[in-house]
Design a protein around this motif. Structure first.
Motif, PDB file in Angstrom:
ATOM      1  N   HIS A  45       0.807  -1.214   0.000  1.00 22.40           N
ATOM      2  CA  HIS A  45       0.000   0.000   0.000  1.00 22.40           C
ATOM      3  C   HIS A  45       0.837   1.259   0.000  1.00 22.40           C
ATOM      4  O   HIS A  45       0.419   2.314  -0.478  1.00 22.40           O
ATOM      5  CB  HIS A  45      -0.983   0.003   1.184  1.00 22.40           C
ATOM      6  N   ARG A  46       2.069   1.164   0.518  1.00 15.11           N
ATOM      7  CA  ARG A  46       2.931   2.338   0.521  1.00 15.11           C
ATOM      8  C   ARG A  46       3.327   2.752  -0.886  1.00 15.11           C
ATOM      9  O   ARG A  46       3.602   3.932  -1.137  1.00 15.11           O
ATOM     10  CB  ARG A  46       4.185   2.064   1.371  1.00 15.11           C
ATOM     11  N   ALA A  47       3.316   1.792  -1.806  1.00 16.62           N
ATOM     12  CA  ALA A  47       3.664   2.124  -3.191  1.00 16.62           C
ATOM     13  C   ALA A  47       2.630   3.045  -3.822  1.00 16.62           C
ATOM     14  O   ALA A  47       2.960   3.859  -4.695  1.00 16.62           O
ATOM     15  CB  ALA A  47       3.796   0.846  -4.012  1.00 16.62           C
ATOM     16  N   LEU A  48       1.377   2.913  -3.398  1.00 14.61           N
ATOM     17  CA  LEU A  48       0.329   3.770  -3.959  1.00 14.61           C
ATOM     18  C   LEU A  48       0.550   5.235  -3.626  1.00 14.61           C
ATOM     19  O   LEU A  48       0.180   6.122  -4.400  1.00 14.61           O
ATOM     20  CB  LEU A  48      -1.043   3.331  -3.443  1.00 14.61           C
ATOM     21  N   TYR A  49       1.130   5.488  -2.457  1.00 14.21           N
ATOM     22  CA  TYR A  49       1.319   6.867  -2.030  1.00 14.21           C
ATOM     23  C   TYR A  49       2.377   7.599  -2.854  1.00 14.21           C
ATOM     24  O   TYR A  49       2.483   8.820  -2.773  1.00 14.21           O
ATOM     25  CB  TYR A  49       1.659   6.921  -0.540  1.00 14.21           C
ATOM     26  N   ARG A  50       3.126   6.861  -3.641  1.00 11.38           N
ATOM     27  CA  ARG A  50       4.055   7.525  -4.563  1.00 11.38           C
ATOM     28  C   ARG A  50       3.315   8.072  -5.779  1.00 11.38           C
ATOM     29  O   ARG A  50       3.863   8.873  -6.542  1.00 11.38           O
ATOM     30  CB  ARG A  50       5.151   6.544  -5.002  1.00 11.38           C
ATOM     31  N   HIS A  51       2.079   7.618  -5.978  1.00 11.20           N
ATOM     32  CA  HIS A  51       1.276   8.048  -7.124  1.00 11.20           C
ATOM     33  C   HIS A  51       0.064   8.882  -6.704  1.00 11.20           C
ATOM     34  O   HIS A  51      -0.367   9.762  -7.451  1.00 11.20           O
ATOM     35  CB  HIS A  51       0.801   6.823  -7.909  1.00 11.20           C
ATOM     36  N   TYR A  52      -0.480   8.574  -5.534  1.00 15.13           N
ATOM     37  CA  TYR A  52      -1.658   9.288  -5.030  1.00 15.13           C
ATOM     38  C   TYR A  52      -1.401   9.698  -3.588  1.00 15.13           C
ATOM     39  O   TYR A  52      -1.100   8.835  -2.756  1.00 15.13           O
ATOM     40  CB  TYR A  52      -2.908   8.397  -5.091  1.00 15.13           C
ATOM     41  N   PRO A  53      -1.512  10.971  -3.276  1.00 14.92           N
ATOM     42  CA  PRO A  53      -1.224  11.414  -1.907  1.00 14.92           C
ATOM     43  C   PRO A  53      -2.221  10.898  -0.877  1.00 14.92           C
ATOM     44  O   PRO A  53      -1.875  10.754   0.299  1.00 14.92           O
ATOM     45  CB  PRO A  53      -1.281  12.940  -1.999  1.00 14.92           C
TER      46      PRO A  53
END
Length: 206
Positions: A45-53
């Motif tokens: 899930h941390r990978a998503l935060y590189r694309h969506y804040p």
């Protein structure tokens, strides 16, 4: 624990939008969490935060995709239509009733969200601009002519379509088969369009 998938640059964002759309259409916006989305995509899930804040950014992107899909279907349906504005709203009704969770998400995004997320603002503007094109055509007006009348025509029909589709999706309308419901809502929206056209073009024989 399942091993996280490996994506090329840019693929996570594209895949996430599709996965988020599937989650929302199946169970509504409340089903979308960053962890649920990460699981569907197959990444940490941390990978998503590189694309969506945050989650709101994902919802805005899904809403934007909804508007893009709606406009694409409307444009295809109106290619040879004798009354493009009416056809566009018939497409809208089918889209909204067939995809109620996505429709609700699209129509409940705030002005602040549209301003904060460029893709959403652009997608909404594209849809409204095209409705204005069809509205002017229905009024027999050229570009830049009768802008207020065209806007009133489009927004009256949009309000009717949104309200009726929302009521239908929440089971607030009398029980009907899906096809009867689509026809009922489409007929009501057509009535609003015809009434507005009579009001705006009093000398017309429409």
């Amino acid at each position: 624990m399942a091993k996280a998938r490996k994506y090329h640059h840019g693929e996570v964002r594209e895949t996430a939008v599709g996965a988020a759309l599937d989650l929302i259409e199946a169970d509504g916006p409340d089903a979308l969490t960053m962890r649920a989305l990460a699981k569907a995509v197959g990444v940490d899930h941390r990978a998503l935060y590189r694309h969506y804040p945050d989650r709101d950014a994902v919802l805005a992107e899904v809403a934007a995709e909804g508007y893009r899909q709606l406009l694409s279907i409307q444009l295809a349906g109106c290619v040879d239509a004798s009354n493009p504005l009416q056809t566009a709203f018939e497409v809208y009704v089918h889209f909204a009733l067939d995809r109620p969770h996505l429709h609700a998400l699209m129509l409940t995004r705030s002005r602040q969200e549209m301003d904060a997320h460029a893709a959403l603002g652009e997608a909404v503007k594209a849809e409204l601009d095209q409705l204005m094109v069809w509205s002017r055509l229905a009024l027999g007006a050229g570009p830049g002519e009768r802008e207020t009348d065209a806007r009133d025509l489009a927004f009256a029909a949009l309000a009717a379509a949104y309200g009726l589709c929302s009521l239908a999706s929440s089971a607030s309308l009398a029980p009907r088969s899906p096809e009867d419901l689509r026809q009922f809502v489409a007929d009501q929206v057509r009535g609003v369009l015809e009434g507005q056209l009579l009001r705006l073009t009093p000398n017309s024989h429409r």
